[in-house]
Design a protein around this motif. Structure first.
Motif, PDB file in Angstrom:
ATOM      1  N   MET A 118       0.848  -1.177   0.000  1.00  0.00           N
ATOM      2  CA  MET A 118       0.000   0.000   0.000  1.00  0.00           C
ATOM      3  C   MET A 118       0.893   1.238   0.000  1.00  0.00           C
ATOM      4  SD  MET A 118      -3.010   0.944   2.687  1.00  0.00           S
ATOM      5  CE  MET A 118      -3.769  -0.632   2.391  1.00  0.00           C
TER       6      MET A 118
ATOM      7  N   PRO B 133       0.291   5.249  -0.166  1.00  0.00           N
ATOM      8  CA  PRO B 133      -0.279   6.592  -0.283  1.00  0.00           C
ATOM      9  C   PRO B 133       0.752   7.658   0.099  1.00  0.00           C
ATOM     10  CG  PRO B 133      -0.941   5.626   1.797  1.00  0.00           C
ATOM     11  CD  PRO B 133       0.007   4.644   1.137  1.00  0.00           C
TER      12      PRO B 133
ATOM     13  N   LEU C  23     -11.106  -5.006   0.988  1.00  0.00           N
ATOM     14  CA  LEU C  23     -11.014  -3.622   0.541  1.00  0.00           C
ATOM     15  C   LEU C  23     -11.332  -2.621   1.642  1.00  0.00           C
ATOM     16  CD1 LEU C  23     -10.396  -1.766  -1.795  1.00  0.00           C
ATOM     17  CD2 LEU C  23     -12.795  -1.944  -2.514  1.00  0.00           C
ATOM     18  N   SER C  24     -12.370  -2.880   2.418  1.00  0.00           N
ATOM     19  CA  SER C  24     -12.713  -1.948   3.497  1.00  0.00           C
ATOM     20  C   SER C  24     -11.599  -1.909   4.544  1.00  0.00           C
ATOM     21  CB  SER C  24     -14.034  -2.353   4.148  1.00  0.00           C
ATOM     22  OG  SER C  24     -13.943  -3.651   4.716  1.00  0.00           O
TER      23      SER C  24
ATOM     24  N   LEU D 126      -8.409  -2.317   3.887  1.00  0.00           N
ATOM     25  CA  LEU D 126      -7.344  -1.519   3.287  1.00  0.00           C
ATOM     26  C   LEU D 126      -7.619  -0.036   3.448  1.00  0.00           C
ATOM     27  CD1 LEU D 126      -6.645  -3.455  -0.053  1.00  0.00           C
ATOM     28  CD2 LEU D 126      -5.540  -3.726   2.181  1.00  0.00           C
ATOM     29  N   HIS D 127      -8.876   0.357   3.273  1.00  0.00           N
ATOM     30  CA  HIS D 127      -9.225   1.767   3.451  1.00  0.00           C
ATOM     31  C   HIS D 127      -8.983   2.218   4.888  1.00  0.00           C
ATOM     32  CE1 HIS D 127     -10.697   2.693  -0.501  1.00  0.00           C
ATOM     33  NE2 HIS D 127     -11.588   1.726  -0.488  1.00  0.00           N
ATOM     34  N   SER D 128      -9.294   1.357   5.838  1.00  0.00           N
ATOM     35  CA  SER D 128      -9.076   1.725   7.243  1.00  0.00           C
ATOM     36  C   SER D 128      -7.595   1.815   7.564  1.00  0.00           C
ATOM     37  CB  SER D 128      -9.759   0.706   8.171  1.00  0.00           C
ATOM     38  OG  SER D 128      -9.156  -0.577   8.056  1.00  0.00           O
TER      39      SER D 128
ATOM     40  N   VAL E  45      -5.276   2.823   5.479  1.00  0.00           N
ATOM     41  CA  VAL E  45      -4.813   4.093   4.920  1.00  0.00           C
ATOM     42  C   VAL E  45      -5.129   5.245   5.869  1.00  0.00           C
ATOM     43  CG1 VAL E  45      -5.179   5.757   3.057  1.00  0.00           C
ATOM     44  CG2 VAL E  45      -4.959   3.339   2.526  1.00  0.00           C
ATOM     45  N   ALA E  46      -6.271   5.155   6.530  1.00  0.00           N
ATOM     46  CA  ALA E  46      -6.709   6.242   7.415  1.00  0.00           C
ATOM     47  C   ALA E  46      -6.053   6.200   8.786  1.00  0.00           C
ATOM     48  CB  ALA E  46      -8.227   6.189   7.561  1.00  0.00           C
TER      49      ALA E  46
ATOM     50  N   PRO F  79      -7.143   1.018  -6.619  1.00  0.00           N
ATOM     51  CA  PRO F  79      -8.487   0.434  -6.556  1.00  0.00           C
ATOM     52  C   PRO F  79      -9.458   1.140  -7.503  1.00  0.00           C
ATOM     53  CG  PRO F  79      -7.587   0.670  -4.353  1.00  0.00           C
ATOM     54  CD  PRO F  79      -6.627   1.370  -5.283  1.00  0.00           C
TER      55      PRO F  79
ATOM     56  N   SER G 161     -11.178   4.326  -6.666  1.00  0.00           N
ATOM     57  CA  SER G 161     -10.380   5.550  -6.616  1.00  0.00           C
ATOM     58  C   SER G 161     -10.085   6.099  -8.004  1.00  0.00           C
ATOM     59  CB  SER G 161      -9.061   5.284  -5.870  1.00  0.00           C
ATOM     60  OG  SER G 161      -9.303   4.890  -4.531  1.00  0.00           O
TER      61      SER G 161
END
Length: 313
Positions: free
Chosen positions: A1, A3, A32-33, A35-37, A39-40, A207, A210
């Motif tokens: 990952m 960012p 996927l969810s 992975l989003h968490s 990143v945050a 993704p 995005s």
């Protein structure tokens, strides 16, 4: 990952040290969810990307490649490869080919062939130009990465099977595309496109959620700093969904497969300038990052495939 110039080891973050990109794609919907968490989460074990070696983002199971899929590109190739006894003017040839492309978009099917995973290399690796390749050319392309198995899916269902997108440079030796010994056989994609390292891939898989619109991305390739390709995916004859659906009518798409969507206008064969030793290609697609690869003649490089051309991020 990756960012903002930082990287996170997903295997460690997910508690699976041996996790591969393929395994992640096989569980894409459920991961996927998460992975989003990640990143945050500023408290994650983030490290700077600078100084790390970037490999291809995945080792694909299968590679499906769409050819003749950009209207302007096909027109340019058709004009550049006219027979010596073709009496049409350039303008007449362009008009006739353009009419064929418009009819094809309305009535025909995508044209797809198969590539080899062994052609994949990293986004910053050197590209070895084989001694036998007389006319090596660049073809920067948008590539879709498959997450869900897809068999006989509709156009409306197709994008539900796409995890994300990345950049591929589908190098081609124009001299070996057509068989000289047996013209009726037609194209020889094995020889013209599948040398080791002939498909620089990446740097990242972005993704699908995005990517605002895969049919409206700018594809740009510069050769030694000079812009050669600079076209929008709007010029595609068949969009990603149509290509994925078409492939799935015959073959079963699997998680980790790559679907290359064709190359826009601006290739070397049209410009009369093919790749040679020392050339540097800079390729980018809107929102997907950029790759830089240097061409090295086989005589100046170690013979054989690059060591460890693919690694999991």
């Amino acid at each position: 990952m990756v960012p903002d110039g930082r990287v996170l080891d997903l295997g460690t973050a997910l508690g699976e040290p041996t996790l591969t990109t393929l395994e992640l794609l096989e569980r894409w919907d459920e991961q996927l969810s998460i992975l989003h968490s990640l990143v945050a989460d500023p408290a994650g074990d983030w490290r700077p990307l600078a100084g790390l070696m970037v490999h291809a983002p995945l080792e694909p199971r299968q590679i499906f490649q769409s050819g003749a899929n950009y209207r302007q590109h096909v027109i340019d190739l058709g004009v550049a490869q006219r027979a010596p006894d073709d009496r049409r003017t350039v303008e007449e040839a362009r008009a006739e080919i353009a009419a064929i492309m418009d009819k094809r978009a309305a009535e025909d099917l995508p044209y797809v062939f198969i590539g080899l995973p062994a052609s994949i290399s990293g986004p910053y690796d050197d590209v070895v130009l084989p001694a036998w390749a007389e006319k090596p050319d660049w073809e920067l392309e948008l590539a879709a990465v498959i997450s869900r198995p897809a068999y006989q899916v509709t156009v409306e269902q197709a994008l539900d099977h796409v995890a994300g997108y990345t950049i591929a440079n589908d190098l081609t030796d124009r001299a070996t595309v057509f068989r000289r010994d047996m013209p009726p056989i037609g194209t020889d994609w094995l020889r013209s496109k599948n040398a080791p390292g002939f498909t620089p891939l990446g740097p990242w898989i972005v993704p699908a959620g995005s990517v605002a619109d895969p049919s409206d991305l700018q594809v740009t390739l510069k050769l030694n700093g000079k812009t050669m390709q600079n076209e929008s995916t709007k010029d595609m004859i068949f969009g990603v969904a149509r290509i994925v659906s078409y492939i799935s009518q015959t073959a079963r798409l699997l998680p980790g497969d790559l679907v290359l969507t064709g190359s826009p206008a601006g290739n070397g064969i049209h410009r009369g300038r093919l790749l040679r030793d020392g050339d540097v290609m800079d390729g980018s697609i809107t929102g997907l990052g950029a790759q830089r690869t240097r061409c090295v003649a086989q005589e100046a490089a170690a013979v054989g495939a690059p060591d460890d051309p693919i690694a999991v991020k």
